[in-house]
Design a protein around this motif. Sequence first.
Motif, short mmCIF file in Angstrom:
data_model
loop_
_atom_site.label_atom_id
_atom_site.label_comp_id
_atom_site.label_asym_id
_atom_site.label_seq_id
_atom_site.Cartn_x
_atom_site.Cartn_y
_atom_site.Cartn_z
N ARG A 1 8.22 50.16 23.47
CA ARG A 1 9.32 49.71 24.32
C ARG A 1 8.78 49.10 25.62
O ARG A 1 9.25 48.06 26.08
N ASN A 2 7.77 49.79 26.19
CA ASN A 2 7.18 49.24 27.42
C ASN A 2 6.51 47.90 27.16
O ASN A 2 6.58 46.98 27.99
N LEU A 3 5.84 47.78 26.00
CA LEU A 3 5.19 46.51 25.68
C LEU A 3 6.22 45.40 25.50
O LEU A 3 6.03 44.27 25.99
N LEU A 4 7.30 45.72 24.80
CA LEU A 4 8.35 44.71 24.63
C LEU A 4 8.97 44.33 25.97
O LEU A 4 9.30 43.15 26.19
N SER A 5 9.11 45.32 26.85
CA SER A 5 9.67 45.01 28.17
C SER A 5 8.75 44.09 28.96
O SER A 5 9.21 43.14 29.61
N SER A 6 7.43 44.35 28.87
CA SER A 6 6.49 43.49 29.58
C SER A 6 6.48 42.09 28.99
O SER A 6 6.40 41.09 29.71
N GLN A 7 6.56 41.99 27.65
CA GLN A 7 6.60 40.66 27.03
C GLN A 7 7.89 39.93 27.40
O GLN A 7 7.87 38.72 27.65
N ALA A 8 8.99 40.68 27.45
CA ALA A 8 10.25 40.04 27.85
C ALA A 8 10.17 39.57 29.30
O ALA A 8 10.64 38.47 29.64
N ALA A 9 9.54 40.40 30.16
CA ALA A 9 9.39 39.98 31.56
C ALA A 9 8.50 38.75 31.65
O ALA A 9 8.73 37.86 32.48
N HIS B 1 10.61 35.76 30.59
CA HIS B 1 11.55 35.40 31.65
C HIS B 1 10.82 34.80 32.85
O HIS B 1 11.33 33.88 33.49
N GLY B 2 9.64 35.31 33.15
CA GLY B 2 8.89 34.73 34.26
C GLY B 2 8.47 33.30 33.97
O GLY B 2 8.52 32.43 34.85
N LEU B 3 8.04 33.04 32.75
CA LEU B 3 7.69 31.68 32.38
C LEU B 3 8.91 30.77 32.39
O LEU B 3 8.83 29.60 32.80
N ALA B 4 10.02 31.32 31.94
CA ALA B 4 11.24 30.52 31.94
C ALA B 4 11.65 30.16 33.36
O ALA B 4 12.06 29.02 33.64
N GLU B 5 11.53 31.11 34.27
CA GLU B 5 11.84 30.82 35.66
C GLU B 5 10.84 29.84 36.26
O GLU B 5 11.17 29.02 37.11
N GLY B 6 9.55 29.90 35.78
CA GLY B 6 8.54 28.99 36.30
C GLY B 6 8.81 27.54 35.95
O GLY B 6 8.50 26.64 36.72
N VAL B 7 9.40 27.31 34.78
CA VAL B 7 9.69 25.93 34.38
C VAL B 7 11.12 25.54 34.74
O VAL B 7 11.60 24.47 34.35
N GLY B 8 11.84 26.45 35.43
CA GLY B 8 13.18 26.11 35.91
C GLY B 8 14.25 26.30 34.89
O GLY B 8 15.31 25.70 35.00
N VAL B 9 14.02 27.12 33.87
CA VAL B 9 15.02 27.35 32.83
C VAL B 9 15.82 28.58 33.19
O VAL B 9 15.24 29.62 33.53
N ASP B 10 17.11 28.52 33.10
CA ASP B 10 17.97 29.66 33.39
C ASP B 10 17.90 30.63 32.23
O ASP B 10 18.16 30.27 31.08
N PHE B 11 17.48 31.89 32.53
CA PHE B 11 17.29 32.90 31.47
C PHE B 11 18.08 34.13 31.87
O PHE B 11 17.57 35.00 32.54
N PRO B 12 19.37 34.20 31.49
CA PRO B 12 20.21 35.34 31.91
C PRO B 12 19.72 36.64 31.26
O PRO B 12 19.26 36.64 30.14
N LEU B 13 19.86 37.72 32.03
CA LEU B 13 19.40 39.02 31.57
C LEU B 13 20.54 40.00 31.38
O LEU B 13 20.32 41.10 30.90
N SER B 14 21.76 39.65 31.77
CA SER B 14 22.86 40.60 31.71
C SER B 14 23.34 40.74 30.27
O SER B 14 23.15 39.86 29.43
N ASP B 15 23.96 41.86 30.02
CA ASP B 15 24.49 42.10 28.68
C ASP B 15 25.68 41.20 28.37
O ASP B 15 25.96 40.93 27.20
N ASP B 16 26.38 40.75 29.41
CA ASP B 16 27.55 39.90 29.18
C ASP B 16 27.16 38.55 28.62
O ASP B 16 27.95 37.89 27.94
N ASN C 1 -2.20 33.83 27.46
CA ASN C 1 -3.50 34.24 26.92
C ASN C 1 -4.20 35.23 27.86
O ASN C 1 -4.88 36.17 27.40
N PHE C 2 -4.05 35.03 29.16
CA PHE C 2 -4.69 35.91 30.12
C PHE C 2 -4.15 37.34 30.00
O PHE C 2 -4.92 38.31 29.95
N VAL C 3 -2.83 37.49 29.96
CA VAL C 3 -2.23 38.82 29.87
C VAL C 3 -2.61 39.49 28.55
O VAL C 3 -2.98 40.67 28.51
N ASP C 4 -2.53 38.73 27.45
CA ASP C 4 -2.88 39.31 26.15
C ASP C 4 -4.35 39.73 26.10
O ASP C 4 -4.69 40.82 25.62
N ASN C 5 -5.21 38.86 26.60
CA ASN C 5 -6.64 39.17 26.59
C ASN C 5 -6.95 40.38 27.47
O ASN C 5 -7.74 41.26 27.10
#
Length: 613
Positions: A103-111, A114-129, A155-159
């Motif tokens: 679960r922690n790994l999936l949370s870090s991958q999801a973060a 989302h961080g990459l999406a925010e870096g390229v300016g893509v709106d990535f909603p996180l709410s359940d709605d 690649n850096f994070v995975d490595n």
Amino acid sequence: MASSEMLAFSSSSIRDSAEFDVDLSLSDRLKVFKTSQFDQKAYITSKCLNMSEKEIKHLFAYLIDLKKASAEEMRKSVYANYTAFIRTSKEISDLEGELLAMRNLLSSQAALVHGLAEGVGVDFPLSDDSYGSTKEDTSEVALAEPSDIEKWLINFVDNLDVLLAERRVDESLEALEEGERTVKEGDKGQTLSPNAALFLQDVITDRRMKLADQLAHVASQACTSSVELRSAIEALKKLGDGPHAHKLLLNSHRQSLIENIRAISPSSISYGGAFTAALAHQFFSVIAQAANDSLMVFGDEPAYASELVTWAVKETEALAVMVKRHVLATSAASGVLRLASECVQTCLGHCSLLEARGLALSPILLKLFRPCIEEALTNNLKRIEHSSSAMAAVDDWTLVHPPPGVRPVGANASSLGSAIASQLKLSTSAHRFNSMVQEFFEEVGPLEMLQLGGSTLDGLLQVFNSYINLLINALPGTTMETDQDNPGVQKTVRMAERESQQLALLANASMLADELLPRGAMKLAPSHQAGRILETPGRAADRQNRFPEHREWKRKLQRAVDRLRDSFCRQHALELIFNEDGEIRLTAEIYTSIGLNNKNEADWFPSPLFQAL
């Protein structure tokens, strides 16, 4: 009609009652209760609707028995399958841990996504709605080609996670340094967006903490080798946690020391010297190893060097406490000075090896050992005094050569001194007194670094005065000395009735004070111990001051002998003045007739024995 209904009811009740009495197995009787559709109200209604009071009581007793049998069966089942139950519980716990890690790994991958999406300016909603629109947004991100910096971040994070999982410390440190350089270069060149830089910094901080926890765990393990320990501590220092790393290094060596001394116990080693040697070897070996590791990893930085010295002082104090409790306390109470001296020399010998590394721990040991050594000195002097008193009670005051096997001057005396001492004639109590005192000098000599010379000589002077008092009490007509340890009890001394015995008393005192004791006291001089103990700066400065002290001590010995001479002369003077009846023997007529009667002038000379002296 009524009779037929009554008959049916009676037959139904009999059938239900017989059902309870059937000899069925417990599992068969419990089948009805194990079904998922079991309804207790419906079951009671179906059973009790047409039952009489007696049959209901019968059903109640049946259910109570069935409950007890079920509980007993469950207890037997638990005991029979206890091992499997524990194993299953452990597997469930492990699975929960793995699920939490996943679960922690999936949370870090999801973060990360989302961080990459925010870096390229893509709106990535996180709410359940907005869950319904998440699939559409992620599909759009998937269609977009990631940039080079985004690929590098993934690649850096995975490595880095792989390196941490495989515990490849050096490569993990290099990866963290690379990430920090990227963050700095990104801030300067603006190659990273603020969100991507913040995400990368968070990843580096989190992975740095994980690596620090891994290294701390390795350093705290007792099975870690010295090479692995230094590598882990050095890596922690590179992570910027030098103070914590140094504490872990010292704690690791302390744990190693505790494990090593558990195998050493006074009961397993009967001899106190061997126990002390084993303890000192373990303690100072660990201190030396800790000093080497600290120097190799942290160098000569004052903060770490000060912490090392403080730690070494605490460990040295722990060693002193153990030696005092198991060895010195017993030897001091019994007056066994040789064992105490050997233990102190052993510990100080190990300390001298650490002085080259800048660890001067000898003063710590000397301060802690000094009370026990002084107690051992006092009890040893009391033993000499009591033994001399016992020998004086049976001494016939006849001058004889030293008995075979007795070393009057000691094993380390010069050949000339040994030859002279072997020709000396003393009474048996004087030989015994001299032998014990010379042995005492040999045992105290190696303890010169404790600066016990003054107290030692004073104690010996007191013992010699006590022996002189015994010799005085041996003269006829003197009062008996009382025992200081038992007031009111007089010391028993064999009287010297003959003139030759009385002269033997003078010979004992004169030879001890003039020759034997001063020669033995020279063993306490620093020059005598120069070849046996390593001198520290400042210790040689006391050499010239010690010899005047010895000269003063010898003069005090002579004054003690003078007391015996005074008692001896006073006794013989009284014999000349008074006769056996107490009447005055010397009159005025005798004095005036001395010069007139030249024939009897020779009679007033001392006896030949006195003239020979």
